[in-house]
Write a protein that holds these residues in place. Structure first.
Motif, PDB file in Angstrom:
ATOM      1  N   MET A  65      60.473  35.440  96.378  1.00  0.00           N
ATOM      2  CA  MET A  65      59.215  36.123  96.069  1.00  0.00           C
ATOM      3  C   MET A  65      58.098  35.640  96.994  1.00  0.00           C
ATOM      4  SD  MET A  65      60.098  38.145  93.636  1.00  0.00           S
ATOM      5  CE  MET A  65      58.672  38.668  92.693  1.00  0.00           C
ATOM      6  N   LEU A  66      58.473  35.107  98.134  1.00  0.00           N
ATOM      7  CA  LEU A  66      57.513  34.582  99.088  1.00  0.00           C
ATOM      8  C   LEU A  66      56.493  35.645  99.472  1.00  0.00           C
ATOM      9  CD1 LEU A  66      56.725  32.197 100.954  1.00  0.00           C
ATOM     10  CD2 LEU A  66      58.257  33.175 102.664  1.00  0.00           C
ATOM     11  N   ASP A  67      55.202  35.265  99.428  1.00  0.00           N
ATOM     12  CA  ASP A  67      54.072  36.128  99.789  1.00  0.00           C
ATOM     13  C   ASP A  67      53.815  37.244  98.783  1.00  0.00           C
ATOM     14  OD1 ASP A  67      53.568  34.748 102.220  1.00  0.00           O
ATOM     15  OD2 ASP A  67      55.193  35.857 103.169  1.00  0.00           O
ATOM     16  N   MET A  68      54.553  37.288  97.698  1.00  0.00           N
ATOM     17  CA  MET A  68      54.371  38.346  96.715  1.00  0.00           C
ATOM     18  C   MET A  68      53.069  38.122  95.946  1.00  0.00           C
ATOM     19  SD  MET A  68      55.753  41.136  95.655  1.00  0.00           S
ATOM     20  CE  MET A  68      57.424  40.965  96.278  1.00  0.00           C
ATOM     21  N   PRO A  69      52.243  39.165  95.781  1.00  0.00           N
ATOM     22  CA  PRO A  69      51.036  39.025  94.965  1.00  0.00           C
ATOM     23  C   PRO A  69      51.408  38.740  93.509  1.00  0.00           C
ATOM     24  CG  PRO A  69      50.959  41.021  96.311  1.00  0.00           C
ATOM     25  CD  PRO A  69      52.353  40.500  96.390  1.00  0.00           C
ATOM     26  N   VAL A  70      50.705  37.787  92.898  1.00  0.00           N
ATOM     27  CA  VAL A  70      51.014  37.387  91.533  1.00  0.00           C
ATOM     28  C   VAL A  70      49.717  37.227  90.753  1.00  0.00           C
ATOM     29  CG1 VAL A  70      51.026  34.933  92.156  1.00  0.00           C
ATOM     30  CG2 VAL A  70      52.278  35.702  90.137  1.00  0.00           C
ATOM     31  N   SER A  71      49.770  37.544  89.469  1.00  0.00           N
ATOM     32  CA  SER A  71      48.610  37.430  88.588  1.00  0.00           C
ATOM     33  C   SER A  71      49.068  36.852  87.257  1.00  0.00           C
ATOM     34  CB  SER A  71      47.952  38.802  88.378  1.00  0.00           C
ATOM     35  OG  SER A  71      46.840  38.692  87.512  1.00  0.00           O
ATOM     36  N   PHE A  72      48.298  35.892  86.728  1.00  0.00           N
ATOM     37  CA  PHE A  72      48.699  35.232  85.483  1.00  0.00           C
ATOM     38  C   PHE A  72      47.499  34.497  84.889  1.00  0.00           C
ATOM     39  CE2 PHE A  72      49.357  32.492  89.080  1.00  0.00           C
ATOM     40  CZ  PHE A  72      48.834  31.280  88.683  1.00  0.00           C
ATOM     41  N   GLU A  73      47.652  34.083  83.649  1.00  0.00           N
ATOM     42  CA  GLU A  73      46.631  33.287  82.973  1.00  0.00           C
ATOM     43  C   GLU A  73      47.053  31.826  82.924  1.00  0.00           C
ATOM     44  OE1 GLU A  73      45.513  34.619  79.140  1.00  0.00           O
ATOM     45  OE2 GLU A  73      44.759  36.561  79.819  1.00  0.00           O
ATOM     46  N   GLY A  74      46.054  30.947  82.935  1.00  0.00           N
ATOM     47  CA  GLY A  74      46.356  29.527  82.847  1.00  0.00           C
ATOM     48  C   GLY A  74      45.086  28.719  82.655  1.00  0.00           C
ATOM     49  N   GLU A  75      45.285  27.448  82.400  1.00  0.00           N
ATOM     50  CA  GLU A  75      44.157  26.536  82.206  1.00  0.00           C
ATOM     51  C   GLU A  75      44.223  25.437  83.259  1.00  0.00           C
ATOM     52  OE1 GLU A  75      42.115  23.700  78.755  1.00  0.00           O
ATOM     53  OE2 GLU A  75      43.847  24.980  78.282  1.00  0.00           O
ATOM     54  N   ARG A 133      40.502  28.400  80.121  1.00  0.00           N
ATOM     55  CA  ARG A 133      41.544  29.385  80.425  1.00  0.00           C
ATOM     56  C   ARG A 133      40.962  30.526  81.238  1.00  0.00           C
ATOM     57  NH1 ARG A 133      46.456  29.255  78.813  1.00  0.00           N
ATOM     58  NH2 ARG A 133      47.801  31.092  78.815  1.00  0.00           N
ATOM     59  N   GLN A 134      41.692  30.954  82.266  1.00  0.00           N
ATOM     60  CA  GLN A 134      41.204  31.998  83.160  1.00  0.00           C
ATOM     61  C   GLN A 134      42.372  32.730  83.807  1.00  0.00           C
ATOM     62  OE1 GLN A 134      39.382  29.965  86.753  1.00  0.00           O
ATOM     63  NE2 GLN A 134      39.744  28.176  85.442  1.00  0.00           N
ATOM     64  N   VAL A 135      42.055  33.831  84.478  1.00  0.00           N
ATOM     65  CA  VAL A 135      43.066  34.622  85.176  1.00  0.00           C
ATOM     66  C   VAL A 135      43.080  34.225  86.645  1.00  0.00           C
ATOM     67  CG1 VAL A 135      43.790  36.935  85.864  1.00  0.00           C
ATOM     68  CG2 VAL A 135      42.842  36.553  83.575  1.00  0.00           C
ATOM     69  N   PHE A 136      44.264  33.998  87.159  1.00  0.00           N
ATOM     70  CA  PHE A 136      44.438  33.624  88.564  1.00  0.00           C
ATOM     71  C   PHE A 136      45.168  34.740  89.311  1.00  0.00           C
ATOM     72  CE2 PHE A 136      44.187  29.657  86.210  1.00  0.00           C
ATOM     73  CZ  PHE A 136      43.281  28.931  86.952  1.00  0.00           C
ATOM     74  N   ASN A 137      44.694  35.021  90.509  1.00  0.00           N
ATOM     75  CA  ASN A 137      45.334  36.007  91.380  1.00  0.00           C
ATOM     76  C   ASN A 137      45.575  35.378  92.745  1.00  0.00           C
ATOM     77  OD1 ASN A 137      45.137  38.631  89.712  1.00  0.00           O
ATOM     78  ND2 ASN A 137      43.041  37.846  89.660  1.00  0.00           N
ATOM     79  N   GLY A 138      46.779  35.510  93.247  1.00  0.00           N
ATOM     80  CA  GLY A 138      47.090  34.917  94.546  1.00  0.00           C
ATOM     81  C   GLY A 138      48.416  35.409  95.069  1.00  0.00           C
ATOM     82  N   ILE A 139      48.988  34.644  95.995  1.00  0.00           N
ATOM     83  CA  ILE A 139      50.294  34.970  96.566  1.00  0.00           C
ATOM     84  C   ILE A 139      51.215  33.769  96.396  1.00  0.00           C
ATOM     85  CG2 ILE A 139      49.424  36.653  98.226  1.00  0.00           C
ATOM     86  CD1 ILE A 139      49.565  34.498 100.369  1.00  0.00           C
ATOM     87  N   VAL A 140      52.493  34.051  96.337  1.00  0.00           N
ATOM     88  CA  VAL A 140      53.502  33.017  96.097  1.00  0.00           C
ATOM     89  C   VAL A 140      53.841  32.293  97.402  1.00  0.00           C
ATOM     90  CG1 VAL A 140      55.865  32.582  95.334  1.00  0.00           C
ATOM     91  CG2 VAL A 140      54.449  34.269  94.135  1.00  0.00           C
ATOM     92  N   GLY A 141      53.921  30.991  97.310  1.00  0.00           N
ATOM     93  CA  GLY A 141      54.365  30.181  98.436  1.00  0.00           C
ATOM     94  C   GLY A 141      55.372  29.148  97.968  1.00  0.00           C
TER      95      GLY A 141
END
Length: 237
Positions: A65-75, A133-141
């Motif tokens: 899943m390298l470089d794949m856009p990902v979105s999730f919640e976390g603290e 807690r917040q939503v994070f958006n990024g890419i997988v590395g």
């Protein structure tokens, strides 16, 4: 007697032959690196155009899943973070801010981006991180470990912790929690104090092609010089 003059000198011949083989091999290696970088850039472009996926899908996937856009919640643990040392941006030395985040899938290391150093190794830059807690958006590395780098951080409970490379096993020991086997690089945002210019490759394929051409030309030049030198030797004899 004349035939003896046609015998090539052993040492110069061996040296020249070995040099040509090595330079030719280096040229081929550079061509292979160029092809790898091209494929890497094509993959990153395709991944960037894909829809964002959840962290659970990333962890359950049986493919890269390298470089794949990902979105999730976390603290995020805003008081216990790491600074990845010796990171360069526009010829300036700084750090990458690495923050442990607790998610439903487990503990995850997030790269917030680059921040400029203070110019003094004993004074760390001020880092401001949002808590809660917040939503994070990024890419997988996926981090890779360099066996030539020695980690200098110690388990002393002092935060932030300056690290020499992303080794998730070492990060787990420092934080007393096992991390998921990936690092998420956050997307750029206008109000972020961190630089997030993620590049799939450091050196573009064109540079590898230029290096390959140089090695091949050097190999040809060595061969030509050897032939010319031996021709002059025969003429003298």
């Amino acid at each position: 007697m004349k035939n003896s003059y046609l015998i090539l000198p052993l040492v110069p011949t061996l040296v020249t032959f070995c040099a040509i083989v090595i330079m030719f091999a280096l040229g081929v290696w550079q061509l292979q690196r160029a092809e790898q970088k091209t494929l890497r850039l094509e993959w990153a472009s395709q991944a960037k155009a894909s829809q964002s996926v959840g962290l659970a899908e990333v962890m359950s996937s049986d493919k890269s899943m390298l470089d794949m856009p990902v979105s999730f919640e976390g603290e995020a643990h805003s008081q216990q973070y790491f600074l990845l040392d010796n990171q360069i941006h526009q010829h300036q030395v700084g750090y990458h801010v690495l923050v442990p985040v607790q998610t439903q899938q487990g503990w995850l290391l997030i790269n917030y981006g680059w921040i400029k150093g203070t110019g003094d190794r004993d004074i760390l830059p001020d880092v401001s991180l949002a808590a809660g807690r917040q939503v994070f958006n990024g890419i997988v590395g996926y981090p890779s470990r360099n066996v030539m780098i020695s980690e200098t951080a110690v388990l002393d409970g002092v935060w932030p912790k300056v690290m020499q490379q992303i080794d998730l096993a070492i990060f787990s020991r420092h934080f007393s929690n096992e991390f998921l086997p990936l690092v998420v690089k956050l997307d750029p945002t206008p109000d972020s104090p961190y630089v997030r210019q993620w590049k799939p490759v450091v050196m573009p394929p064109e540079k590898h092609l230029a290096y390959a051409a140089q090695w091949f030309l050097l190999a040809i030049a060595a061969g030509v010089i050897f032939v010319v030198a031996q021709k002059k030797r025969l003429n003298r004899n």
